[in-house]
Design a protein around this motif. Structure first.
Motif, PDB file in Angstrom:
ATOM      1  N   GLU A 272       0.832  -1.210   0.000  1.00 30.51           N
ATOM      2  CA  GLU A 272       0.000   0.000   0.000  1.00 30.51           C
ATOM      3  C   GLU A 272       0.863   1.256   0.000  1.00 30.51           C
ATOM      4  OE1 GLU A 272      -3.205   2.665   0.210  1.00 30.51           O
ATOM      5  OE2 GLU A 272      -3.101   0.547  -0.380  1.00 30.51           O
ATOM      6  N   PHE A 273       1.915   1.261   0.796  1.00 27.82           N
ATOM      7  CA  PHE A 273       2.795   2.425   0.849  1.00 27.82           C
ATOM      8  C   PHE A 273       3.488   2.644  -0.500  1.00 27.82           C
ATOM      9  CE2 PHE A 273       6.974   4.364   1.773  1.00 27.82           C
ATOM     10  CZ  PHE A 273       6.528   5.576   2.283  1.00 27.82           C
ATOM     11  N   THR A 274       3.900   1.580  -1.147  1.00 24.58           N
ATOM     12  CA  THR A 274       4.555   1.698  -2.458  1.00 24.58           C
ATOM     13  C   THR A 274       3.594   2.287  -3.484  1.00 24.58           C
ATOM     14  OG1 THR A 274       5.935  -0.213  -1.941  1.00 24.58           O
ATOM     15  CG2 THR A 274       5.774   0.430  -4.256  1.00 24.58           C
ATOM     16  N   PHE A 275       2.360   1.824  -3.468  1.00 25.93           N
ATOM     17  CA  PHE A 275       1.332   2.379  -4.361  1.00 25.93           C
ATOM     18  C   PHE A 275       1.184   3.884  -4.132  1.00 25.93           C
ATOM     19  CE2 PHE A 275      -3.064   3.782  -4.769  1.00 25.93           C
ATOM     20  CZ  PHE A 275      -3.331   3.483  -6.100  1.00 25.93           C
ATOM     21  N   ARG A 276       1.089   4.305  -2.882  1.00 29.10           N
ATOM     22  CA  ARG A 276       0.920   5.731  -2.570  1.00 29.10           C
ATOM     23  C   ARG A 276       2.121   6.549  -3.044  1.00 29.10           C
ATOM     24  NH1 ARG A 276      -1.176   5.619   3.743  1.00 29.10           N
ATOM     25  NH2 ARG A 276      -3.046   4.334   3.431  1.00 29.10           N
ATOM     26  N   GLN A 277       3.315   6.023  -2.864  1.00 30.66           N
ATOM     27  CA  GLN A 277       4.512   6.763  -3.254  1.00 30.66           C
ATOM     28  C   GLN A 277       4.598   6.942  -4.768  1.00 30.66           C
ATOM     29  OE1 GLN A 277       5.125   8.235  -0.364  1.00 30.66           O
ATOM     30  NE2 GLN A 277       7.334   8.091  -0.804  1.00 30.66           N
TER      31      GLN A 277
END
Length: 292
Positions: A272-277
């Motif tokens: 999820e964090f990678t998607f947001r970044q």
């Protein structure tokens, strides 16, 4: 026979100055007729009142006429009232059938789509590194805090992948593979971000990947070896021209099962964090382009 002065008797007139006041001669003495005097006084008072009312009415009418004359005179001097003298001739007045002026509709330009800036290498020109995608020394997702470990960046994508993934990355033209590891307690996860020239190539790589297509775990900098031989949990996804992979497992070499929710949560949080970044990368470039 009567006796007295000769000549006609003088008539008393209350409205005539110097007229004789009538007298009554009861008995020997002569006294004035007080009732007649009172009537005469009242008559004079009423006449004065009537004359005063009539005079006031005449004055009011005169003043009203003077005001009316002033208004008429003022109207004659003011071209904006009455019949204006500066109007154009009737032939030059615009016709009721003349078309109304038209204006081209105006609207603000549509906002730039962040996805357009991460869909191809031609527009996605912002600096890119493992540190820009994964900054800081730790990551907080909800109640979970993950400690950041080592990072890696290579243009030889196949060297950082395992099993069936190297072939997939090479076939679709992977240009870079960025990796980072995080730990929490005895669970570790490595995120790998594969970079392609176009969104179509990233989507094709995702479609060709299978359950055996995994990124190699990254150890060091306080992160023990994990997922070398044990069963681990992996994920695959894409956004724009990026395909990103996770592999999560125990640092003590234990196999991951479906009951190990901590491992699943760790992998999901990092995905999820990678998607947001990646999305923020597109948003930043779209905002910068809109302000130019």
């Amino acid at each position: 026979m009567s006796y007295g002065q000769g000549g006609p008797q003088s008539q008393w007139d209350p409205w005539k100055p110097n007229s004789q006041q009538p007298w009554t001669s009861d008995g020997d003495g002569q006294s004035p007729d007080w009732a007649a005097l009172a009537d005469a006084s009242e008559a004079r008072h009423k006449r004065r009142k009537v004359l005063f009312i009539i005079g006031g009415a005449v004055a009011t009418v005169a003043i009203g006429a003077a005001v009316a004359m002033s208004v008429v005179s003022a109207n004659k001097d003011n071209n904006a009232s009455g019949q204006p003298s500066n109007l154009p001739a009737s032939a030059s007045l615009p016709s009721d059938s003349a078309p109304a002026p038209s204006f081209e509709p105006t609207s603000a330009p549509p906002p730039l789509d962040p996805k357009d800036f991460i869909a191809s290498a031609k527009k996605d020109t912002a600096p890119l590194s493992a540190e820009t995608l994964f900054p800081g020394t730790q990551l907080t997702m909800g109640e979970n805090v993950y400690k950041k470990g080592p990072t890696a960046d290579t243009t030889n994508c196949a060297s950082a992948a395992g099993n069936t993934l190297p072939k997939v990355l090479t076939a679709n033209g992977c240009t870079r593979l960025l990796r980072v590891s995080y730990t929490k307690d005895n669970v570790a996860v490595t995120v790998g971000v594969a970079v392609f020239d176009t969104e179509a190539k990233a989507l094709k790589a995702k479609g060709e990947a299978d359950k055996k297509s995994i990124v190699k775990s990254l150890t060091g900098k306080g992160v023990k070896a994990f997922c070398d031989a044990a069963v681990c949990r992996s994920t695959t996804n894409t956004l724009g021209r990026y395909a990103y992979f996770t592999i999560a497992g125990f640092t003590d070499g234990k196999n991951v099962t479906t009951k190990d929710t901590k491992v699943f949560r760790t992998g999901d949080d990092l995905a999820e964090f990678t998607f947001r970044q990646i999305r923020r990368r597109g948003e930043a470039q779209a905002s910068a382009a809109a302000n130019q």
